[in-house]
Design a protein around this motif. Structure first.
Motif, short mmCIF file in Angstrom:
data_model
loop_
_atom_site.label_atom_id
_atom_site.label_comp_id
_atom_site.label_asym_id
_atom_site.label_seq_id
_atom_site.Cartn_x
_atom_site.Cartn_y
_atom_site.Cartn_z
N GLY B 412 3.51 -1.07 -12.67
CA GLY B 412 3.10 0.12 -11.93
C GLY B 412 3.73 0.22 -10.56
N VAL B 413 4.42 -0.83 -10.11
CA VAL B 413 5.06 -0.81 -8.79
C VAL B 413 6.56 -0.77 -8.98
CG1 VAL B 413 5.34 -2.05 -6.63
CG2 VAL B 413 3.15 -2.11 -7.81
N ASP B 414 7.16 0.36 -8.64
CA ASP B 414 8.60 0.52 -8.73
C ASP B 414 9.10 0.19 -10.14
OD1 ASP B 414 11.18 0.98 -7.87
OD2 ASP B 414 11.49 -1.08 -7.18
N GLY B 415 8.32 0.55 -11.15
CA GLY B 415 8.74 0.31 -12.53
C GLY B 415 8.96 -1.15 -12.84
N GLY B 416 8.36 -2.05 -12.05
CA GLY B 416 8.49 -3.48 -12.33
C GLY B 416 9.75 -4.08 -11.78
N ARG B 417 10.45 -3.36 -10.91
CA ARG B 417 11.70 -3.90 -10.38
C ARG B 417 11.50 -4.66 -9.08
NH1 ARG B 417 13.08 0.87 -12.81
NH2 ARG B 417 12.48 2.06 -11.00
N THR B 418 10.38 -4.39 -8.39
CA THR B 418 10.17 -5.03 -7.09
C THR B 418 9.22 -6.22 -7.22
OG1 THR B 418 10.45 -2.91 -6.00
CG2 THR B 418 9.35 -4.62 -4.74
N ASP B 419 9.64 -7.33 -6.64
CA ASP B 419 8.78 -8.51 -6.55
C ASP B 419 7.68 -8.21 -5.54
OD1 ASP B 419 7.63 -10.93 -6.19
OD2 ASP B 419 9.36 -11.87 -5.23
N ILE B 420 6.44 -8.15 -6.00
CA ILE B 420 5.37 -7.74 -5.08
C ILE B 420 5.10 -8.79 -4.01
CG2 ILE B 420 4.24 -6.19 -6.73
CD1 ILE B 420 2.01 -8.30 -6.94
N LEU B 421 5.59 -10.02 -4.21
CA LEU B 421 5.40 -11.03 -3.17
C LEU B 421 6.23 -10.71 -1.93
CD1 LEU B 421 5.31 -14.38 -5.17
CD2 LEU B 421 3.48 -12.78 -4.66
N THR B 422 7.24 -9.83 -2.09
CA THR B 422 8.06 -9.47 -0.94
C THR B 422 7.46 -8.30 -0.16
OG1 THR B 422 9.37 -7.88 -2.20
CG2 THR B 422 10.16 -10.15 -2.17
N LEU B 423 6.40 -7.70 -0.69
CA LEU B 423 5.78 -6.56 0.01
C LEU B 423 4.97 -7.06 1.21
CD1 LEU B 423 4.46 -4.45 -3.01
CD2 LEU B 423 6.62 -4.21 -1.79
N SER B 424 4.71 -6.17 2.14
CA SER B 424 3.91 -6.53 3.32
C SER B 424 2.45 -6.68 2.93
CB SER B 424 4.04 -5.44 4.37
OG SER B 424 3.34 -4.29 3.93
N GLY B 425 1.71 -7.34 3.79
CA GLY B 425 0.29 -7.52 3.54
C GLY B 425 -0.43 -6.20 3.32
N THR B 426 -0.04 -5.19 4.09
CA THR B 426 -0.65 -3.87 3.96
C THR B 426 -0.42 -3.32 2.56
OG1 THR B 426 -0.03 -3.52 6.24
CG2 THR B 426 -0.79 -1.60 5.01
N GLU B 427 0.84 -3.37 2.12
CA GLU B 427 1.15 -2.82 0.81
C GLU B 427 0.44 -3.58 -0.30
OE1 GLU B 427 5.65 -1.20 1.14
OE2 GLU B 427 5.34 -3.27 1.74
N ARG B 428 0.34 -4.90 -0.12
CA ARG B 428 -0.33 -5.68 -1.16
C ARG B 428 -1.81 -5.38 -1.20
NH1 ARG B 428 1.50 -11.58 -2.20
NH2 ARG B 428 0.52 -10.96 -4.13
N ARG B 429 -2.41 -5.13 -0.03
CA ARG B 429 -3.83 -4.76 -0.04
C ARG B 429 -4.03 -3.42 -0.71
NH1 ARG B 429 -4.25 -8.11 4.47
NH2 ARG B 429 -3.10 -6.64 5.73
N ARG B 430 -3.05 -2.51 -0.55
CA ARG B 430 -3.16 -1.22 -1.22
C ARG B 430 -3.15 -1.40 -2.74
NH1 ARG B 430 -5.59 2.18 1.09
NH2 ARG B 430 -4.61 4.03 0.19
N LEU B 431 -2.38 -2.38 -3.21
CA LEU B 431 -2.32 -2.62 -4.66
C LEU B 431 -3.69 -2.97 -5.21
CD1 LEU B 431 0.93 -4.75 -5.08
CD2 LEU B 431 0.63 -2.31 -5.38
N ARG B 432 -4.49 -3.63 -4.36
CA ARG B 432 -5.81 -4.06 -4.83
C ARG B 432 -6.72 -2.88 -5.07
NH1 ARG B 432 -6.63 -9.55 -3.28
NH2 ARG B 432 -8.85 -9.36 -3.65
N VAL B 433 -6.37 -1.72 -4.54
CA VAL B 433 -7.23 -0.55 -4.72
C VAL B 433 -7.18 -0.04 -6.15
CG1 VAL B 433 -7.65 1.83 -4.05
CG2 VAL B 433 -7.09 0.14 -2.31
#
Lengths: 248, 602
Positions: B412-433
């Motif tokens: 669901g994030v960039d069609g699976g092309r982006t490693d979510i561990l490289t995202l910022s803390g803010t973006e990762r918290r948004r994923l939890r929503v």
């Protein structure tokens, strides 16, 4: 039933081997299958015979991949899928759609009723919720399971009742391939007849059945072919009349 | 001679109470506050000759701004003649030499506690408010640091929950002073100390409003012509305080903010100067009626559950199915080393060495080289004894644990092309929503126990952008019904629930936004057998009816067998075996798996 459909090969197994290594007992090795070859055709009913420990159940489980064979291949002819090397995910999906496996004992999830168990299986085989429930009702009726038990937890059912639930789940919305492991061992004569009738009727749907029965009468009645196993190998095969005579 | 006057005389002629440096510091903070409306700017709050909490913040702003040409008005509770107002006014005028007045029309600076004057404030006037509690999130979050994060990330779900809870408990919003508002569409600001009645006066105002909190050392501002919008649900209108049929016992007006008039009963204008001028015929009452918030008086007919707002668009872009890969979550070579050495410390650890402790550095290799993926509609088990690294792996996926190595992808994030561990803390918290939900072993980790069951679900929904009160109530009721929590308990705080019920609420919350990936961390551990069985049945049903990709972490083969199709076995931080769950149970290959199965088969 056309002749071509009857003779179409559904499953081919070649050189199946299975050895267990028991790490808890100093790595002891127990071999249960040695180079088993097998062909199953649509609408065909093949029985496995032989003494306990001959590898009959192991063979069924290797085909279903509850056991992972050490060597050999299992080819599902529809779609030409090789099962031993298939990914776990693909195998799990294939099981739901194409296979019925009726074990000696019911392995239903805890705290679910017969109707739920059978309907869930029908859903996995592609029916929508309503159709699946209807099919489950039909299957349970055919096996004479008391309607009062349909929503009772499976774990409180008697052995014979469980076996019928199991059989109903295996045969509902018939799969392409049905594996039966002593499916009528705990049934009384009347219910046994109903169960055998049900299995017999599956040939008309083109279902390939591979079964372990421990009584000769059932084999006589249903099997078009009997494979005799001993020490993990198929040592003999033929019509029930031929084979059972040799054995006797 | 009063103490104040003595102090003032000491400083007379000199720079006043504040030296030039202090004034500049405050002016700088004020300018910053004007540039970022609603943002609380920290400043070096000075000691004032008034107790903190008595208006020292407002006083410092006034003293920093006031010049010899200014005219200052100070009110307390709308009254120019209160002890506090009188003394502050005297202090300002005596120490700076500026003029003082009671007439709002003549004042260039109005310092106030509790009210905006009834009279119109123009572009040449500045309103200075003495603020007791500048932080609008204080009521919902104790940690100052966490409040700062919430402001920075525009994460205001908790304050929406507080409004939701107020509505649930009281049927209408009761919060009076300090009603939260969005300023300029960005920051949530506390409108302390003014009542709801005055909040509309800040919206697109002609005048500048400055808020000073001396104790908390914060200054914030609403510049002229700025949007100030009270936080309200789409279907619950913002209302001002009003006692039906009340009018001022002195001037007879019913369109000014009224307070109870004392032992004789009745009401009176809170702004005494305005009231006096109305009686003298020296007030433009017709114009005043125009800017009175009469359109916002409480009206039960507007509160009826008419709602058009439904589920909002997803927070994060969802690309499902269309993407080429079949998995929803893919974990690739995840590793976590606690201690020195990083990846170099891994040598010599793992099942073959029978230790997770690095012989080289003593670091603990909690997990190493763990890879798996899960498809929609599939449940994957992660099994192993305590300390085998299961929860570490899960923590790396959620972001609670910082992975030493590896990559995690979500379809669901960039069609699976982006490693979510490289995202910022803010973006990762948004994923939890709405991308990745977690059900923790301990319900208090996933729930706010002081908030009602419905409020906990509303928190997730408001975070996902829901703004319809009734729509949220309906959704929460639907979810709680599905997890078999009686609806009669929906508005009770979760703290009053049993362990099994809490776990059910947590599950309902996790599913509220229908995330494509669900992580279950020992969901039934810690519950007694019969309750655990109920929760397990519930989870089995929920997973079967949804197209969610689930990862189930458990040390219990019974749980794994019930919920999953495929499983991975972990030992000492490594994945030692994986396969179909029934195959792992009936034909385990690895010695460790055989031991686990044997132990479970008693």
């Amino acid at each position: 039933m056309s002749e071509t459909l009857m003779s179409e090969t559904v499953l081919t197994a070649r050189g199946l081997r299975k050895t267990f290594t028991l790490h808890t007992i100093d790595g002891r090795q127990v071999t249960s299958l040695r180079d088993v070859d097998l062909d199953l055709r649509a609408g065909e009913h093949v029985a496995l015979a032989g003494p306990s420990g001959a590898g009959k159940s192991s063979l069924l489980r290797c085909l279903y991949r509850t056991y992972l064979p050490d060597a050999g291949s299992v080819l599902l002819r529809t779609g030409d899928v090789e099962l031993t090397g298939l990914s776990d995910r693909a195998m799990a999906r294939l099981r739901g759609r194409e296979f019925g496996y009726v074990a000696q004992f019911l392995t239903a999830p805890p705290r679910t009723g017969p109707l739920q168990v059978v309907a869930a299986t029908a859903r996995r085989r592609g029916l929508d919720t309503d159709a699946a429930t209807d099919a489950a009702v039909d299957a349970l009726r055919r096996l004479n399971l008391d309607e009062a038990l349909w929503d009772v937890d499976c774990c409180v059912l008697s052995g014979g009742e469980r076996q019928r639930v199991n059989l109903a789940a295996g045969t509902v919305q018939p799969p392409r391939l049905l594996l039966l492991d002593e499916p009528v061992s705990a049934l009384d004569p009347a219910n046994r007849e109903a169960a055998l009738d049900l299995v017999d009727s599956l040939a008309a749907y083109g279902v390939a059945v591979l079964a372990v029965f421990h009584d000769a009468a059932a084999m006589h009645r249903l099997a078009s072919r009997v494979l005799v196993m001993r020490d993990g190998q198929i040592i003999h095969q033929g019509t029930p009349a031929e084979v059972l005579e040799v054995a006797a | 001679m009063t103490v104040t006057a003595t102090l003032a005389s000491v400083h007379a002629g000199a720079p006043g109470l504040l030296d030039e440096g202090a004034k500049r510091e405050i002016r700088r903070a004020v300018l910053t506050a004007i540039c970022v409306p609603g943002y609380q700017v920290p400043f070096g709050s000075r000691e004032m000759p008034v107790a903190r909490g008595w208006g020292s913040g407002g006083l410092q702003i006034t003293l920093a701004l006031v010049g010899a040409d200014d005219t200052v008005k100070v009110i307390d509770q709308g009254d120019d003649d209160g002890v506090n107002a009188t003394n502050l006014r005297r202090l300002v005028s005596a120490s700076t030499g500026c003029a003082e007045t009671a007439d709002t029309r003549d004042a260039s600076i109005v310092q106030t506690r509790h009210r905006v004057p009834e009279d119109w404030l123009g572009g040449d006037q500045t309103l200075v408010l003495q603020v007791p509690v500048p932080e609008p999130l204080r009521g919902v979050q104790k940690s100052v640091r966490e409040c700062g994060r919430m402001h920075a990330e525009n994460d205001y779900a908790m304050i929406w929950v507080s409004l939701y809870e107020d509505l649930v408990r009281n049927g209408l919003i009761t919060q009076s002073t300090g009603y939260p508002v969005f300023v300029g569409g960005r920051y949530v600001m506390a409108t302390t100390p003014i009542p709801r009645w005055d909040v509309p006066r800040l919206h697109q105002a002609e005048h500048l409003s400055l808020f000073g909190a001396g104790r908390e050392k914060k200054i914030y501002a609403v510049p002229p012509h700025t949007d100030v919008e009270p936080l309200t649900f789409d279907d619950v209108p913002f209302e001002v305080e009003y006692a039906p049929g009340s009018s001022c016992a002195r001037c007879g007006r019913d369109d000014a903010f009224l307070v109870e008039a004392g032992p004789l009963g009745g009401y009176a204008c809170s702004d005494t100067e305005w009231c006096a001028r109305v009686r003298d015929g020296d007030a433009d009452v017709a114009a005043h009626r125009e800017w009175s918030p009469l359109a916002l008086l409480p009206d039960p007919s507007r509160r009826v559950g008419v709602t058009t707002s439904e589920a909002p668009a997803p927070v994060t872009e969802r690309e499902r199915v269309a993407s080429e890969q079949e998995w929803a979550l893919k974990v690739d070579g995840i590793g976590k080393v606690h201690g020195l050495g990083g990846a170099a410390a891994v040598a010599g650890t793992g099942p073959e060495y029978r230790t997770a402790i690095s012989p080289a550095t003593g670091a603990v290799v909690a997990a190493w080289d763990v890879s798996f993926d899960v498809a929609p509609g599939e449940a994957l088990g992660l099994i192993g004894e305590s300390g085998s690294g299961k929860s570490t792996v899960l923590g790396c996926v959620t972001g609670d644990v910082t992975a030493t190595e590896g990559r995690v992808y979500l379809s669901g994030v960039d069609g699976g092309r982006t490693d979510i561990l490289t995202l910022s803390g803010t973006e990762r918290r948004r994923l939890r929503v709405d991308q990745l939900a977690v059900v923790h072993q301990d319900p208090s980790a996933g729930l706010d126990l002081g908030v009602s069951a419905g409020g906990n679900i509303a928190e997730r929904l408001t975070a996902a952008g829901w703004r319809g009160y009734h729509a949220m109530r309906r959704k929460a009721a639907e979810l709680l019904d599905r997890v078999e929590v009686p609806l009669s308990r929906m508005d009770d705080p979760v703290a009053t629930f049993s362990g099994g019920m809490r776990q059910r609420v947590q599950i309902a919350k996790a599913l509220a936004t229908e995330p494509p990936v669900l992580l279950l961390d020992e969901p039934t551990t810690g519950l007694d057998a019969s309750v655990a069985a109920g929760v397990l049945d519930l989870l089995r049903g929920l997973l079967a009816e949804r197209d969610v990709a689930a990862v189930v972490v458990s040390h219990d083969f019974a749980v794994i067998e019930t919920l999953t199709d495929r499983s991975c076995v972990m030992q000492l931080g490594r994945m030692v075996e994986q396969g179909l769950t029934d195959q792992l149970v009936h034909d385990p290959h690895h010695p460790y798996t055989q031991r686990l199965v044997a132990a479970a088969r008693r």
